[in-house]
Design a protein around this motif. Sequence first.
Motif, PDB file in Angstrom:
ATOM      1  N   UNK A 241      54.269  18.572 -31.971  1.00  0.00           N
ATOM      2  CA  UNK A 241      53.816  19.954 -31.799  1.00  0.00           C
ATOM      3  C   UNK A 241      52.471  20.214 -32.473  1.00  0.00           C
ATOM      4  N   UNK A 242      51.923  19.205 -33.133  1.00  0.00           N
ATOM      5  CA  UNK A 242      50.598  19.360 -33.724  1.00  0.00           C
ATOM      6  C   UNK A 242      50.596  19.721 -35.192  1.00  0.00           C
ATOM      7  N   UNK A 243      51.773  19.682 -35.847  1.00  0.00           N
ATOM      8  CA  UNK A 243      51.857  19.979 -37.279  1.00  0.00           C
ATOM      9  C   UNK A 243      51.830  18.650 -38.034  1.00  0.00           C
ATOM     10  N   UNK A 244      50.647  18.259 -38.511  1.00  0.00           N
ATOM     11  CA  UNK A 244      50.502  16.964 -39.162  1.00  0.00           C
ATOM     12  C   UNK A 244      51.110  16.966 -40.560  1.00  0.00           C
ATOM     13  N   UNK A 245      51.314  18.142 -41.124  1.00  0.00           N
ATOM     14  CA  UNK A 245      51.921  18.290 -42.437  1.00  0.00           C
ATOM     15  C   UNK A 245      53.290  18.930 -42.229  1.00  0.00           C
ATOM     16  N   UNK A 246      54.366  18.205 -42.555  1.00  0.00           N
ATOM     17  CA  UNK A 246      55.702  18.713 -42.277  1.00  0.00           C
ATOM     18  C   UNK A 246      56.035  19.955 -43.102  1.00  0.00           C
ATOM     19  N   UNK A 247      55.453  20.067 -44.294  1.00  0.00           N
ATOM     20  CA  UNK A 247      55.710  21.263 -45.100  1.00  0.00           C
ATOM     21  C   UNK A 247      55.089  22.492 -44.436  1.00  0.00           C
ATOM     22  N   UNK A 248      53.942  22.317 -43.818  1.00  0.00           N
ATOM     23  CA  UNK A 248      53.321  23.419 -43.075  1.00  0.00           C
ATOM     24  C   UNK A 248      54.179  23.802 -41.878  1.00  0.00           C
ATOM     25  N   UNK A 249      54.732  22.799 -41.193  1.00  0.00           N
ATOM     26  CA  UNK A 249      55.624  23.067 -40.073  1.00  0.00           C
ATOM     27  C   UNK A 249      56.845  23.852 -40.530  1.00  0.00           C
ATOM     28  N   UNK A 250      57.458  23.415 -41.634  1.00  0.00           N
ATOM     29  CA  UNK A 250      58.649  24.092 -42.145  1.00  0.00           C
ATOM     30  C   UNK A 250      58.346  25.542 -42.512  1.00  0.00           C
ATOM     31  N   UNK A 251      57.224  25.750 -43.195  1.00  0.00           N
ATOM     32  CA  UNK A 251      56.845  27.102 -43.602  1.00  0.00           C
ATOM     33  C   UNK A 251      56.584  27.988 -42.380  1.00  0.00           C
ATOM     34  N   UNK A 252      55.858  27.451 -41.401  1.00  0.00           N
ATOM     35  CA  UNK A 252      55.546  28.219 -40.197  1.00  0.00           C
ATOM     36  C   UNK A 252      56.814  28.516 -39.402  1.00  0.00           C
ATOM     37  N   UNK A 253      57.674  27.524 -39.274  1.00  0.00           N
ATOM     38  CA  UNK A 253      58.912  27.697 -38.516  1.00  0.00           C
ATOM     39  C   UNK A 253      59.801  28.760 -39.161  1.00  0.00           C
ATOM     40  N   UNK A 254      59.902  28.721 -40.477  1.00  0.00           N
ATOM     41  CA  UNK A 254      60.735  29.693 -41.175  1.00  0.00           C
ATOM     42  C   UNK A 254      60.177  31.107 -41.047  1.00  0.00           C
ATOM     43  N   UNK A 256      58.742  32.298 -38.587  1.00  0.00           N
ATOM     44  CA  UNK A 256      59.006  32.743 -37.212  1.00  0.00           C
ATOM     45  C   UNK A 256      60.494  32.988 -36.964  1.00  0.00           C
ATOM     46  N   UNK A 257      61.348  32.054 -37.398  1.00  0.00           N
ATOM     47  CA  UNK A 257      62.779  32.157 -37.093  1.00  0.00           C
ATOM     48  C   UNK A 257      63.610  32.738 -38.232  1.00  0.00           C
ATOM     49  N   UNK A 258      63.069  32.671 -39.465  1.00  0.00           N
ATOM     50  CA  UNK A 258      63.836  33.117 -40.618  1.00  0.00           C
ATOM     51  C   UNK A 258      64.617  32.002 -41.278  1.00  0.00           C
ATOM     52  N   UNK A 261      63.594  24.412 -40.136  1.00  0.00           N
ATOM     53  CA  UNK A 261      63.990  23.605 -38.974  1.00  0.00           C
ATOM     54  C   UNK A 261      65.356  22.937 -39.155  1.00  0.00           C
ATOM     55  N   UNK A 262      65.638  22.454 -40.375  1.00  0.00           N
ATOM     56  CA  UNK A 262      66.925  21.803 -40.624  1.00  0.00           C
ATOM     57  C   UNK A 262      68.062  22.802 -40.472  1.00  0.00           C
ATOM     58  N   UNK A 263      67.900  23.993 -41.046  1.00  0.00           N
ATOM     59  CA  UNK A 263      68.953  25.014 -40.924  1.00  0.00           C
ATOM     60  C   UNK A 263      69.132  25.418 -39.456  1.00  0.00           C
ATOM     61  N   UNK A 264      68.055  25.439 -38.712  1.00  0.00           N
ATOM     62  CA  UNK A 264      68.144  25.794 -37.276  1.00  0.00           C
ATOM     63  C   UNK A 264      68.941  24.765 -36.516  1.00  0.00           C
ATOM     64  N   UNK A 265      68.645  23.461 -36.747  1.00  0.00           N
ATOM     65  CA  UNK A 265      69.382  22.430 -36.025  1.00  0.00           C
ATOM     66  C   UNK A 265      70.841  22.387 -36.455  1.00  0.00           C
ATOM     67  N   UNK A 266      71.117  22.652 -37.749  1.00  0.00           N
ATOM     68  CA  UNK A 266      72.506  22.690 -38.221  1.00  0.00           C
ATOM     69  C   UNK A 266      73.274  23.824 -37.555  1.00  0.00           C
TER      70      UNK A 266
END
Length: 269
Positions: A241-254, A256-258, A261-266
């Motif tokens: 998805x273009x997020x080269x830094x996983x911590x940035x992805x996690x922060x951005x995802x949270x 947006x969704x609250x 990503x791990x909690x979402x998949x669980x």
Amino acid sequence: MPHDIRFYRDPALPQLECKVCAAGEMPAKKHFHEEYSLGIVEDGASRVWCDGRELDMKAGRLIWIPPYVPHACSPLEASGWRYKMLFIHAEWMEGLGEELRLSGPSLVMDRKSTRRSRGLMNRVAECLAGRRSPLETETRLLQLAGGLLNPNAEVEAYAAGTAGERRKLARVQEYLHAHALEGVTLERLEAVSGLSRFRLVHRFTGAFRIPPHAYQTMLRLHYAKRELAKRRSIAEVAAEAGFYDQSHFTKSFKSYTGVTPLAYTDALR
């Protein structure tokens, strides 16, 4: 105290470089840069010689130095001194468009926009250090340049655009949808729309309520959400998805969704 000097660059944005320095004694040899230089003293204080002038730089103050202007900088104390500097290519500055015009080669310090400019400068540095998207980094840089050169330009640029401009913005929107996972740059969006980068960013924000880089981020997060629902690896989806830094992805995802990503998949199980 040993030097701690780091440089940050993005190959997609050759017009920009960031230098972060924490050091004890630094040489005060006179020198100049080919680029425009914007510096900030973050901790401690500096004595600056610039083009024949002596200046004391306290923490939080900005200094703006045009290309080829001789200067030298040294800390007033040997410890606790930190500064940050952006180097911006002259060609990029001079190509911003008619909304922003460079004045003569003068030193700029402590303008009314200093507080906002400090925040924007730090965001640009964070984007480079955190390997954010080129679109986000250059948008932040453009906002910074606008605040330095014309503090009122941002307000003026939010005025309603013409029908022709709205069509051009629609082309930008379509392009972002078609290339959501790619490293889109403002240079490319400028070519797609025919609008100057400065006008494009502010007209787009006025029309869609978020700037182009945030719009692209939302498209990437929608994509990531769909792919995570397929039980795919979080790291794999983040990179795709273009997020080269996983911590940035996690922060951005949270944001947006609250949830992460791990909690979402669980929660999907």
